[in-house]
Design a protein around this motif. Structure first.
Motif, short mmCIF file in Angstrom:
data_model
loop_
_atom_site.label_atom_id
_atom_site.label_comp_id
_atom_site.label_asym_id
_atom_site.label_seq_id
_atom_site.Cartn_x
_atom_site.Cartn_y
_atom_site.Cartn_z
N ARG A 32 8.48 0.61 -5.81
CA ARG A 32 8.31 -0.83 -5.70
C ARG A 32 8.22 -1.26 -4.24
NH1 ARG A 32 12.13 -3.76 -10.11
NH2 ARG A 32 10.90 -3.14 -11.91
N GLU A 33 7.47 -2.34 -4.03
CA GLU A 33 7.30 -2.88 -2.67
C GLU A 33 8.62 -3.35 -2.10
OE1 GLU A 33 4.69 -6.33 -0.38
OE2 GLU A 33 4.89 -6.39 -2.56
N ILE A 34 9.47 -3.94 -2.92
CA ILE A 34 10.76 -4.44 -2.44
C ILE A 34 11.63 -3.31 -1.90
CG2 ILE A 34 11.93 -4.39 -4.68
CD1 ILE A 34 12.28 -7.22 -2.17
N LEU A 35 11.50 -2.13 -2.50
CA LEU A 35 12.25 -0.96 -2.02
C LEU A 35 11.82 -0.61 -0.59
CD1 LEU A 35 14.21 1.41 -2.67
CD2 LEU A 35 12.18 2.69 -3.33
N ILE A 36 10.52 -0.59 -0.35
CA ILE A 36 10.01 -0.28 0.99
C ILE A 36 10.49 -1.32 1.99
CG2 ILE A 36 7.92 0.04 2.37
CD1 ILE A 36 8.39 2.19 0.17
N LYS A 37 10.43 -2.59 1.62
CA LYS A 37 10.86 -3.66 2.52
C LYS A 37 12.35 -3.56 2.85
CE LYS A 37 7.29 -7.02 1.44
NZ LYS A 37 6.96 -8.35 0.93
N LYS A 38 13.17 -3.24 1.84
CA LYS A 38 14.61 -3.10 2.08
C LYS A 38 14.91 -1.90 2.98
CE LYS A 38 16.58 -5.45 -1.89
NZ LYS A 38 17.51 -5.37 -3.02
N ASP B 188 0.83 -1.20 0.00
CA ASP B 188 0.00 0.00 0.00
C ASP B 188 0.87 1.26 0.00
OD1 ASP B 188 -2.33 -1.52 0.06
OD2 ASP B 188 -2.41 -1.51 2.27
N LEU B 189 1.92 1.25 0.83
CA LEU B 189 2.82 2.40 0.89
C LEU B 189 3.55 2.56 -0.44
CD1 LEU B 189 4.26 4.71 2.32
CD2 LEU B 189 5.83 3.04 3.31
N ALA B 190 4.00 1.46 -1.01
CA ALA B 190 4.70 1.51 -2.30
C ALA B 190 3.81 2.11 -3.38
CB ALA B 190 5.17 0.12 -2.69
N ARG B 191 2.56 1.72 -3.39
CA ARG B 191 1.63 2.28 -4.37
C ARG B 191 1.38 3.76 -4.12
NH1 ARG B 191 -2.65 -2.74 -4.57
NH2 ARG B 191 -1.44 -4.03 -6.00
N ALA B 192 1.32 4.15 -2.85
CA ALA B 192 1.06 5.55 -2.52
C ALA B 192 2.18 6.47 -2.99
CB ALA B 192 0.86 5.71 -1.00
N ILE B 193 3.42 5.99 -2.93
CA ILE B 193 4.55 6.83 -3.35
C ILE B 193 5.07 6.47 -4.73
CG2 ILE B 193 5.21 7.28 -0.96
CD1 ILE B 193 7.60 5.38 -1.40
N LYS B 194 4.39 5.53 -5.38
CA LYS B 194 4.74 5.10 -6.74
C LYS B 194 6.17 4.55 -6.82
CE LYS B 194 1.53 8.06 -9.21
NZ LYS B 194 0.79 8.75 -8.21
N ARG C 39 16.54 -1.87 6.91
CA ARG C 39 17.81 -1.14 7.00
C ARG C 39 18.85 -1.67 6.01
NH1 ARG C 39 18.41 2.39 11.19
NH2 ARG C 39 20.65 2.26 11.00
N ASP C 40 18.39 -2.37 4.99
CA ASP C 40 19.31 -2.83 3.94
C ASP C 40 19.63 -1.70 2.97
OD1 ASP C 40 19.33 -5.36 4.99
OD2 ASP C 40 17.87 -6.18 3.57
N LEU C 41 18.81 -0.66 2.99
CA LEU C 41 18.93 0.42 2.02
C LEU C 41 18.57 1.74 2.69
CD1 LEU C 41 19.35 0.57 -1.15
CD2 LEU C 41 16.88 0.74 -1.28
N ILE C 42 19.36 2.76 2.44
CA ILE C 42 19.05 4.11 2.92
C ILE C 42 18.32 4.81 1.79
CG2 ILE C 42 20.00 6.31 3.69
CD1 ILE C 42 22.40 4.74 4.79
N PRO C 43 17.15 5.39 2.07
CA PRO C 43 16.39 6.01 0.97
C PRO C 43 17.11 7.22 0.40
CG PRO C 43 15.37 6.49 3.08
CD PRO C 43 16.47 5.52 3.34
N GLU C 44 17.07 7.34 -0.93
CA GLU C 44 17.62 8.51 -1.59
C GLU C 44 16.71 9.70 -1.30
OE1 GLU C 44 18.15 7.70 -5.71
OE2 GLU C 44 19.65 6.16 -5.35
N ASP C 45 17.18 10.90 -1.58
CA ASP C 45 16.44 12.11 -1.23
C ASP C 45 15.04 12.14 -1.82
OD1 ASP C 45 18.38 13.19 0.39
OD2 ASP C 45 19.32 14.35 -1.21
#
Length: 162
Positions: free
Chosen positions: A101-107, A93-99, A111-117
């Motif tokens: 991928r779901e895998i990005l949100i899960k990572k 749901d969050l992935a769809r809200a921000i357009k 803490r496998d990934l720091i979000p870009e700006d």
């Protein structure tokens, strides 16, 4: 303009030097601490004809430090997960809200990934949270009259005997 090495205001022409691979714009006094980098000649300056307007000076290219807003908080993953769960959203749901991928949100939540700006801004807006460490008022307080830390404040130079 301010010397990037000692922090003093640069009076007169500045020098571009290289110290350990970094190019710095420094005053004449600090130029001796590095290797001077030759500035490329402007094509328009030598070819300017009398009666024609001189070409406008190039703007300084944007620096990585100009884009920095602050540092991301250490508990960014927990803040995102808690805010998402408060809205009763799944990661999808969050992935769809921000357009994204779901895998990005899960990572990001693992803490496998720091979000870009760009992704960070989308998450902040969608979840109504703050992920940057810098408070709002510190940005406006740092104006042209503020003293900032430079490399010259941290290191000391040995005077050579000749």
């Amino acid at each position: 303009m301010q010397c990037e090495l000692c922090g003093a205001p640069i009076v007169g022409p500045s020098k571009t030097i290289q110290i350990e691979g970094a190019e710095l714009c420094v005053c004449v006094r600090c130029a001796k601490h590095g290797t001077e980098v030759q500035q490329p000649r402007r094509k328009g300056a030598a070819q300017a004809k009398p009666g024609l307007a001189a070409p406008q000076a190039k703007r300084r290219p944007r620096d990585v430090f100009d884009l920095m807003e602050g540092e991301i908080v250490d508990d960014y993953a927990d803040r995102i997960r808690v805010a998402r769960e408060e809205k009763e959203w799944s990661a999808l749901d969050l992935a769809r809200a921000i357009k994204e991928r779901e895998i990005l949100i899960k990572k990001i939540e693992k803490r496998d990934l720091i979000p870009e700006d760009e992704v960070r801004r989308k998450l902040e807006k969608a979840l109504n949270i703050r992920l940057i460490d810098a408070p709002e008022d510190s940005i406006s307080a740092s104006g042209p009259g503020r003293v900032t830390m430079t490399v010259g404040d941290v290191i000391s130079f040995k005077k050579s005997r000749k």
